[in-house]
Design a protein around this motif. Structure first.
Motif, PDB file in Angstrom:
ATOM      1  N   ILE A  68      -3.184 -16.877  -2.152  1.00 10.58           N
ATOM      2  CA  ILE A  68      -3.972 -16.358  -3.589  1.00 10.58           C
ATOM      3  C   ILE A  68      -4.765 -15.189  -2.928  1.00 10.58           C
ATOM      4  O   ILE A  68      -4.693 -14.192  -3.819  1.00 10.58           O
ATOM      5  CB  ILE A  68      -5.032 -17.072  -4.113  1.00 10.58           C
ATOM      6  N   SER A  69      -5.362 -15.089  -1.902  1.00  8.53           N
ATOM      7  CA  SER A  69      -6.143 -14.128  -1.374  1.00  8.53           C
ATOM      8  C   SER A  69      -5.458 -12.892  -0.950  1.00  8.53           C
ATOM      9  O   SER A  69      -6.001 -11.627  -1.068  1.00  8.53           O
ATOM     10  CB  SER A  69      -7.101 -14.613  -0.569  1.00  8.53           C
ATOM     11  N   SER A  70      -4.141 -13.138  -0.622  1.00 12.68           N
ATOM     12  CA  SER A  70      -3.301 -11.871  -0.156  1.00 12.68           C
ATOM     13  C   SER A  70      -1.935 -11.754  -1.121  1.00 12.68           C
ATOM     14  O   SER A  70      -0.889 -11.883  -0.550  1.00 12.68           O
ATOM     15  CB  SER A  70      -2.891 -12.119   1.163  1.00 12.68           C
ATOM     16  N   THR A  71      -2.240 -11.679  -2.135  1.00  8.92           N
ATOM     17  CA  THR A  71      -1.107 -11.531  -3.244  1.00  8.92           C
ATOM     18  C   THR A  71      -0.374  -9.992  -2.773  1.00  8.92           C
ATOM     19  O   THR A  71      -1.106  -9.076  -2.361  1.00  8.92           O
ATOM     20  CB  THR A  71      -1.684 -11.313  -4.715  1.00  8.92           C
ATOM     21  N   PRO A  72       0.966  -9.984  -3.100  1.00  8.12           N
ATOM     22  CA  PRO A  72       1.804  -8.763  -3.020  1.00  8.12           C
ATOM     23  C   PRO A  72       0.945  -7.589  -3.379  1.00  8.12           C
ATOM     24  O   PRO A  72       0.552  -7.573  -4.697  1.00  8.12           O
ATOM     25  CB  PRO A  72       3.131  -9.398  -3.387  1.00  8.12           C
ATOM     26  N   SER A  73       1.024  -6.420  -2.861  1.00  6.70           N
ATOM     27  CA  SER A  73       0.430  -5.289  -3.319  1.00  6.70           C
ATOM     28  C   SER A  73       1.372  -4.370  -4.183  1.00  6.70           C
ATOM     29  O   SER A  73       1.662  -3.441  -3.960  1.00  6.70           O
ATOM     30  CB  SER A  73      -0.074  -4.458  -2.052  1.00  6.70           C
ATOM     31  N   ASN A  74       1.590  -5.213  -5.170  1.00  5.75           N
ATOM     32  CA  ASN A  74       2.164  -4.585  -6.392  1.00  5.75           C
ATOM     33  C   ASN A  74       1.437  -3.370  -6.977  1.00  5.75           C
ATOM     34  O   ASN A  74       0.202  -3.542  -6.972  1.00  5.75           O
ATOM     35  CB  ASN A  74       2.967  -5.376  -7.209  1.00  5.75           C
ATOM     36  N   GLN A  75       2.034  -2.806  -8.038  1.00 12.46           N
ATOM     37  CA  GLN A  75       1.414  -1.541  -8.385  1.00 12.46           C
ATOM     38  C   GLN A  75       0.462  -2.015  -9.777  1.00 12.46           C
ATOM     39  O   GLN A  75      -0.386  -1.182 -10.064  1.00 12.46           O
ATOM     40  CB  GLN A  75       2.424  -0.527  -8.876  1.00 12.46           C
ATOM     41  N   THR A  76       0.559  -3.196 -10.134  1.00  8.87           N
ATOM     42  CA  THR A  76      -0.236  -3.664 -11.201  1.00  8.87           C
ATOM     43  C   THR A  76      -1.793  -3.737 -10.996  1.00  8.87           C
ATOM     44  O   THR A  76      -2.524  -3.252 -11.869  1.00  8.87           O
ATOM     45  CB  THR A  76       0.174  -4.779 -11.997  1.00  8.87           C
ATOM     46  N   GLY A  77      -2.067  -4.200  -9.841  1.00 10.53           N
ATOM     47  CA  GLY A  77      -3.450  -4.413  -9.640  1.00 10.53           C
ATOM     48  C   GLY A  77      -4.053  -3.218  -8.350  1.00 10.53           C
ATOM     49  O   GLY A  77      -4.930  -3.864  -7.750  1.00 10.53           O
ATOM     50  N   CYS A  78      -3.201  -2.359  -8.110  1.00 12.63           N
ATOM     51  CA  CYS A  78      -3.500  -1.556  -6.817  1.00 12.63           C
ATOM     52  C   CYS A  78      -4.138  -0.340  -7.601  1.00 12.63           C
ATOM     53  O   CYS A  78      -3.700   0.511  -8.325  1.00 12.63           O
ATOM     54  CB  CYS A  78      -2.122  -1.378  -6.129  1.00 12.63           C
ATOM     55  N   HIS A  79      -5.642  -0.241  -7.162  1.00 12.41           N
ATOM     56  CA  HIS A  79      -6.111   0.815  -7.471  1.00 12.41           C
ATOM     57  C   HIS A  79      -6.869   1.717  -6.454  1.00 12.41           C
ATOM     58  O   HIS A  79      -7.618   1.191  -5.800  1.00 12.41           O
ATOM     59  CB  HIS A  79      -7.519   0.319  -8.388  1.00 12.41           C
ATOM     60  N   PRO A  80      -6.379   2.935  -5.946  1.00 15.55           N
ATOM     61  CA  PRO A  80      -6.843   3.599  -4.573  1.00 15.55           C
ATOM     62  C   PRO A  80      -8.208   3.762  -4.784  1.00 15.55           C
ATOM     63  O   PRO A  80      -8.894   4.075  -5.737  1.00 15.55           O
ATOM     64  CB  PRO A  80      -5.946   4.809  -4.776  1.00 15.55           C
ATOM     65  N   ASP A  81      -8.938   3.714  -3.795  1.00 15.15           N
ATOM     66  CA  ASP A  81     -10.450   3.662  -3.693  1.00 15.15           C
ATOM     67  C   ASP A  81     -10.841   5.093  -2.963  1.00 15.15           C
ATOM     68  O   ASP A  81     -10.433   5.263  -1.776  1.00 15.15           O
ATOM     69  CB  ASP A  81     -11.069   2.475  -2.751  1.00 15.15           C
ATOM     70  N   ASP A  82     -11.736   5.859  -3.506  1.00 12.62           N
ATOM     71  CA  ASP A  82     -12.023   7.200  -3.051  1.00 12.62           C
ATOM     72  C   ASP A  82     -13.430   7.107  -2.290  1.00 12.62           C
ATOM     73  O   ASP A  82     -14.355   7.919  -1.999  1.00 12.62           O
ATOM     74  CB  ASP A  82     -11.968   8.238  -3.944  1.00 12.62           C
TER      75      ASP A  82
END
Length: 408
Positions: A41-55
């Motif tokens: 649960i804590s390491s779900t695949p890094s798909n693009q749906t929940g991926c938000h680059p952090d600046d």
């Protein structure tokens, strides 16, 4: 004896019930599948749906650089615009392009305080999605207007070199009872098309509308047309870049040839310096716009892809922010370009600095003298109609004393 047995039975029963009641709370902690489940649960695949680059980690450098660019660019472009509008009496096409270029830079610079406030506020946008689209598209619109205008300046000089300036000057348009030269007509078309494109980009929906975020990485899976349009802008930039390279190589070679073959011409030795100055525009393109547009195709492809990891998206986003900083740096370098290539801007700037500093620094005095481009224009009849290839200085420059420096 039976009382003791009953008491013992009750005690045993309560102990068993107590152990049974406590079992559910302990079992998950020691269940062999529970740990694996929590890790999954804590390491779900890094798909693009929940991926938000952090600046967040580049927030402070962005604040510092954008603030410096805003101050320097604002002072330089306001001064250049003042010179072009009120002090420069020439009415050639290059002056028209430089006026519009200064205006485009000022509009782009007006977008920087919004970016600075966004990063100061912890990358939180508080003005709504429409304002975010307006600021972002204004920034890009004026960046490409500057690119096109610098390309038009190189084209104008190349046409002069080819002896087609008369045909170019005949292109006029009647508007409000007055004839407008071709340069104003072209600038009007550039601004009109840019504004229409900006309105279209603002009106078009995004993949996701984040009310508290702005200037962030955006996916283009649903609105792929925007990604393709950005690709067209990349192609447009490289076409303009190729045109600049060809134009300025021909201009510089013509100046160097005149310096070598006609050593008796006034200030002939200065043509070499003028040729070097003309390459400053290429320097601006190479340093400011080149890296951004070389990296842009990679950025666009990640916007359209579904198989890119979050770590790679983070790298792409940070690289894009650095390249965008270089593009904004162009607004600070453009006034330097005006100073180098226009004799009237140099003259006015040096007068503003004052004669005291000019007397201490001899090379500053050289900027107020006849530029080599002026002499090159005067000598054009003697070398079969070779035209001036850099912005015309003001007529009052003709009465100034000859240059004392090596590179006027």
């Amino acid at each position: 004896m039976s009382a003791f047995s009953l008491s013992h039975f009750n005690h045993s029963t309560s102990a068993a019930m107590s152990a049974h009641s406590s079992a559910p709370t302990l079992a998950p902690a020691f269940h062999p599948f529970s740990v694996a489940s929590s890790i999954h649960i804590s390491s779900t695949p890094s798909n693009q749906t929940g991926c938000h680059p952090d600046d967040t980690n580049i927030r402070l450098p962005l604040i510092a650089f954008y603030s410096i660019f805003f101050i320097l660019g604002l002072v330089g472009n306001i001064f250049a615009l003042w010179v072009f509008l009120f002090l420069q009496s020439s009415r050639n096409s290059v002056r028209v392009f430089l006026i519009n270029c200064a205006v485009a830079d000022l509009v782009l610079l007006a977008c920087l305080p919004f970016r600075i406030f966004y990063h100061v506020n912890g990358n939180k946008w508080v003005l709504g999605p429409v304002a975010c689209k307006l600021v972002g598209n204004l920034f890009y619109m004026n960046m490409y207007i500057s690119i096109l205008l610098l390309g038009l300046i190189s084209l104008d000089r190349y046409l002069r070199l080819k002896g087609k300036s008369k045909a170019r000057r005949r292109l006029t348009m009647k508007l409000w009872g007055q004839s407008w030269p071709w340069s104003w007509l072209v600038c009007g078309i550039v601004w009109s098309l840019s504004l229409m494109t900006m309105v279209f980009m603002i009106a078009t929906a995004e993949d996701s509308e984040d009310t508290d975020r702005c200037f962030q990485y955006k996916k283009r899976r649903k609105v792929q047309g925007k990604a393709y349009f950005n690709g067209v802008l990349v192609v447009l930039f490289w076409l303009v870049f190729v045109m600049l390279v060809i134009s300025y190589i021909k201009i510089a070679s013509q100046l160097l040839r005149a310096s070598r073959d006609k050593p008796g011409l006034p200030n002939a030795q200065k043509y070499k310096c003028t040729a070097k100055k003309s390459f400053f525009v290429l320097f601006v393109f190479s340093v400011c716009f080149g890296p951004y547009h070389a990296f842009r195709p990679i950025y666009i492809l990640t916007q359209l892809s579904d198989t890119v990891s979050c770590d790679y998206l983070q790298l792409v986003d940070h690289t894009n922010e650095v390249m965008l900083l270089l593009s904004a740096f162009n607004s600070c370098l453009d006034p330097v370009m005006y100073f180098l290539l226009s004799g009237s801007v140099r003259k006015t700037a040096l007068q503003a600095v004052g004669h005291r500093l000019g007397n201490r620094l001899p090379f500053w005095n050289d900027g107020t003298s006849n530029s080599s481009t002026t002499e090159f224009r005067r000598s054009s009849v003697a070398i079969q109609g070779m035209a001036l290839v850099l912005p015309n200085p003001t007529p009052q420059n003709d009465n100034l004393p000859p240059s004392t420096g090596p590179c006027g």
